[in-house]
Design a protein around this motif. Structure first.
Motif, short mmCIF file in Angstrom:
data_model
loop_
_atom_site.label_atom_id
_atom_site.label_comp_id
_atom_site.label_asym_id
_atom_site.label_seq_id
_atom_site.Cartn_x
_atom_site.Cartn_y
_atom_site.Cartn_z
N UNK A 58 0.81 -1.22 0.00
CA UNK A 58 0.00 0.00 0.00
C UNK A 58 0.85 1.28 0.00
N UNK A 59 0.64 2.10 -1.03
CA UNK A 59 1.22 3.44 -1.03
C UNK A 59 0.10 4.44 -0.79
N UNK A 60 0.37 5.43 0.05
CA UNK A 60 -0.65 6.44 0.34
C UNK A 60 -0.29 7.72 -0.39
N UNK A 105 -5.80 -5.12 3.07
CA UNK A 105 -4.65 -5.05 2.17
C UNK A 105 -5.01 -5.22 0.70
N UNK A 106 -6.20 -4.75 0.32
CA UNK A 106 -6.66 -4.94 -1.05
C UNK A 106 -6.06 -3.96 -2.06
N UNK A 107 -5.61 -2.80 -1.57
CA UNK A 107 -5.19 -1.76 -2.53
C UNK A 107 -3.68 -1.62 -2.62
N UNK A 108 -3.24 -1.18 -3.77
CA UNK A 108 -1.84 -0.80 -3.93
C UNK A 108 -1.68 0.70 -3.80
N UNK A 109 -2.73 1.43 -4.15
CA UNK A 109 -2.67 2.89 -3.97
C UNK A 109 -3.93 3.40 -3.30
N UNK A 124 -4.73 5.63 12.44
CA UNK A 124 -4.76 4.33 13.10
C UNK A 124 -4.96 3.22 12.07
N UNK A 125 -5.91 3.43 11.20
CA UNK A 125 -6.21 2.45 10.16
C UNK A 125 -4.97 2.15 9.32
N UNK A 126 -4.28 3.23 8.93
CA UNK A 126 -3.11 3.05 8.07
C UNK A 126 -1.98 2.34 8.81
N UNK A 127 -1.87 2.63 10.09
CA UNK A 127 -0.83 1.96 10.87
C UNK A 127 -1.08 0.46 10.94
N UNK A 128 -2.35 0.13 11.14
CA UNK A 128 -2.71 -1.30 11.17
C UNK A 128 -2.43 -1.96 9.83
N UNK A 129 -2.83 -1.27 8.76
CA UNK A 129 -2.71 -1.87 7.42
C UNK A 129 -1.25 -1.96 6.98
N UNK A 130 -0.44 -1.01 7.44
CA UNK A 130 0.96 -0.95 7.00
C UNK A 130 1.09 -0.17 5.71
N UNK A 131 1.96 0.84 5.73
CA UNK A 131 2.12 1.70 4.56
C UNK A 131 3.54 1.53 4.01
N UNK A 132 3.64 1.28 2.71
CA UNK A 132 4.97 1.11 2.09
C UNK A 132 5.68 2.45 1.96
N UNK A 133 4.97 3.47 1.49
CA UNK A 133 5.54 4.83 1.42
C UNK A 133 4.43 5.84 1.22
#
Ligand code: ADP
Ligand code: ZN
Length: 622
Positions: A58-60, A105-109, A124-133
């Motif tokens: 996942x990239x945000x 973890x369904x999305x790449x972007x 919080x949500x993003x921390x749980x999901x894990x962000x690549x960059x």
């Protein structure tokens, strides 16, 4: 990097990366913070989309423009990359669905509006999901020195605090060192890699003309681009409305866009333009930020912008697909005065606003290569002698022979008559007209009477305007618009200064400049002459876009359609060779495009088209 190349080919259908994309992607892969500065159309999105798609994590992406987020996500989905956005346009249910998918973890972007990202539940949500960059788009919005400061960008500081181990990559088209420094500080970047691309846009043909008859000049330019997309910028809303009406009466598919219209009207104008129901948007500068239509073939400024930065940004909306496009600027000395009064009326003008206005005016008045001027303005060297893609280098504008003498004669005439007459009368005297008024005033006895006899009236009148524009002449304050010689003008009379007078040498032809511009960009691109097939493919693109409820340019770009029209692929393999065709698009869209191309190939032989199309096809593969 090999993995990236394969992804770029498979998903986007591109064979090569554009300048600096490789370096920018390299920084992402190395997890090193970066600031990437590329002009509009430089291909910034791919710099974060490609690594995200290749890594499958996942990239945000932070973006300020809600309308653009949806387009980007639609574009990615069409290309087969799982992506979504979170912003205020979603209903609660829609938002919950996206959030659930993020957690799985369904999305790449994931595109997120800055004000939403900084909310604790989102973090919080993003921390749980894990962000690549993180990719921060339009990163200049963080700086007060940029042209588009957005306070909500300032809150992005929390990203570094909450995700200390995740790299942050900032993207912008604004190049000034001050803005760059602000970005680094505000986002707390750690020794960011700074990548600055070339600011030249070789596929744009720049032209500047003095405005004489706005409607006439605008329609002349529109005729060079019939049926293609363009934007016309005006300074004031009233001009937008007038020009739109006039163009519609002449049969152009034009819509108006400015801040004085209701939201719904503005949205409709924007939608019509995006869906290709309208060709021309006439707008104040309020238009364009949320528009990603990459096949804009011309941008006309019917009035002078207030800074080179604004000009670069607005004109830059032309030709994002790399195909030749025209940027025409019409200005008059009056525009300068108008902006000055607008800036003054807003209270204390922002620091630098007036000097920027003067720079803009210098650009208009200048007689040097436009590409060079713009590139130099942004602090880069320009290494080509003639760009082959501006009015100056194309020889459309020249400094008048004997320009210094002509200017002196005009100013002398004004002084000789005691600065009590207007431009029309001065023109008559200079041209030795035999009018009753001149006889009555006995002005035929003046030294300057008739010195410019051999020049047409419009020419002399235009020189006077140019001298006014360069502030050698000024309009008096009185009841009648009489001409005065300014202090600067007196320097000319004393021979201490020389004023360049410009003249337009030839009309821009429909073909010549774009051919030159084309060679300057990418030989082999857009050289097709098969307009018929191109138009047919455009219609198909529009239909398929409608069926899918997305803008046509997300189906395929003009550049891809041009290549299809030229190469005429009839097999899947050949279709996949077209730039911009990836695996997913081949699967989803390929059959209908291939059928269309095959049908055209069959039909055109028996098609009794008139001569022009035969002439065209004979030069098909030059
Ligand atoms: P920016 O955001 O810098 O203005 P975009 O990301 O919108 O630029 O890209 C501009 C255009 O260039 C788009 O039409 C895109 O499809 C095209 N493009 C991007 N990268 C490549 C590439 N490697 N090869 C060919 N075209 C590309
Ligand atoms: Zn030039």
């Amino acid at each position: 990097m090999e993995n990236i190349r394969q992804t770029v080919k498979r998903v986007w259908g591109y064979d090569a990366l554009l300048p600096l994309q490789e370096e920018a992607i390299g920084a992402v892969l190395a997890r090193r913070d970066s600031i990437v500065i590329l002009p509009t159309g430089g291909g910034k999105s791919l710099c974060y989309q490609a690594p995200a798609a290749a890594m499958g994590k996942l990239a945000v992406v932070v973006s300020p423009l809600i309308a653009l987020m949806k387009d980007q996500v639609d574009g990615l989905t069409t290309a087969g990359v799982p992506a979504a956005f979170l912003n205020s346009s979603l209903t609660t249910d829609e938002r919950r669905l996206v959030e659930a998918n993020v957690a799985r973890g369904r999305y790449h972007l994931l595109y997120v509006a800055p004000e939403r990202l900084v909310l604790p539940p989102c973090l919080r949500l993003l921390k749980q999901a894990g962000v690549a960059f993180f990719a921060i788009d339009e990163a200049h919005c963080i700086s007060q020195w940029g042209h588009d400061f957005r306070p909500e960008y300032r809150q992005l500081k929390v990203v570094r605090e909450d995700f200390p181990d995740v790299a942050i990559h900032a993207f912008t088209a604004t190049a000034t060192p001050r803005v760059r420094a602000d970005i680094a500080t505000e986002l707390a970047l750690r020794e960011p890699e700074i990548l600055v691309g070339s600011f030249d846009r070789p596929n744009l043909v720049y032209r500047v003309r003095r405005r004489t008859d706005r409607l006439q000049q605008v329609t002349e330019a529109l005729e060079r681009h019939r049926g293609t997309a363009g934007i016309i910028y005006c300074i004031r809303r009233a001009e937008v409305d007038q020009l739109t009406d006039a163009l519609r009466r002449r049969g152009y598919r034009a819509v108006a866009y400015h801040a004085g219209l209701a939201d719904a009207e503005r949205r409709r104008a924007q939608d019509d333009f995006i869906a290709e129901r309208a060709d021309v948007v006439v707008a104040t500068v309020a238009f364009g930020m949320g528009i990603d239509r990459s096949d804009v073939r011309y941008v006309i400024h019917a009035g002078m912008p207030k800074s080179i930065e604004h000009y670069q940004q607005e004109a830059g909306r032309a030709g994002r697909d790399g195909l030749p496009s025209e940027c025409l600027l019409l200005y008059s000395g009056g525009d300068f005065g108008l902006w000055r009064s607008i800036l003054m009326a807003e209270g204390l003008p922002a620091p630098g606003a007036l000097p920027k206005l003067s720079e803009m005016y210098n650009y208009c008045q200048g007689a040097a290569c436009r590409h060079r001027f713009l590139v130099n303005y942004f602090g880069q060297a320009y290494r080509t002698d003639t760009c082959g893609a501006c009015d100056i280098c194309l020889g459309e504008v020249a400094v008048e022979d004997g320009s210094a003498t002509l200017a002196r004669q005009i100013l002398a005439c004004v002084t000789e008559m005691g600065e009590r007459f207007g431009a029309d009368y001065v023109t008559d005297v200079l041209r030795g007209a035999e009018t009753a008024r001149i006889a009555r005033m006995r002005h035929s006895r003046l030294d300057t009477y008739g010195v410019l006899r051999q020049y047409p009236k419009a020419t002399v009148r235009n020189w006077i305007e140019q001298l006014e524009g360069q502030e050698y002449l000024a309009r008096g304050e009185g009841e009648y618009p009489t001409l005065d010689v300014t202090a600067q003008g007196h320097r000319i009379l004393r021979g201490e200064d020389a004023a360049p007078l410009l003249r337009t040498v030839g009309r821009p032809s429909r073909e010549a400049p774009s051919r030159l511009a084309r060679q300057a960009v990418s030989p082999g691109l857009g050289r097709t002459n098969d307009e018929d097939l191109f138009e047919t493919l455009r219609v198909l693109r529009r239909t398929m876009a409608q069926e899918r409820g997305i803008p046509p340019y997300l189906i395929f770009s003009d550049a891809s359609l041009r290549e299809m029209a030229r190469e005429r692929p009839t097999t899947e393999d050949a279709f996949l060779q077209i730039r911009g065709v990836g695996q997913r698009k081949l699967q989803d869209l390929g059959q209908r495009f291939l059928a269309c191309i095959r049908k055209h190939g069959d039909g055109s032989a028996g098609d009794t088209s008139p001569a022009p199309s035969i002439a065209r096809s004979s030069t098909k593969r030059d």
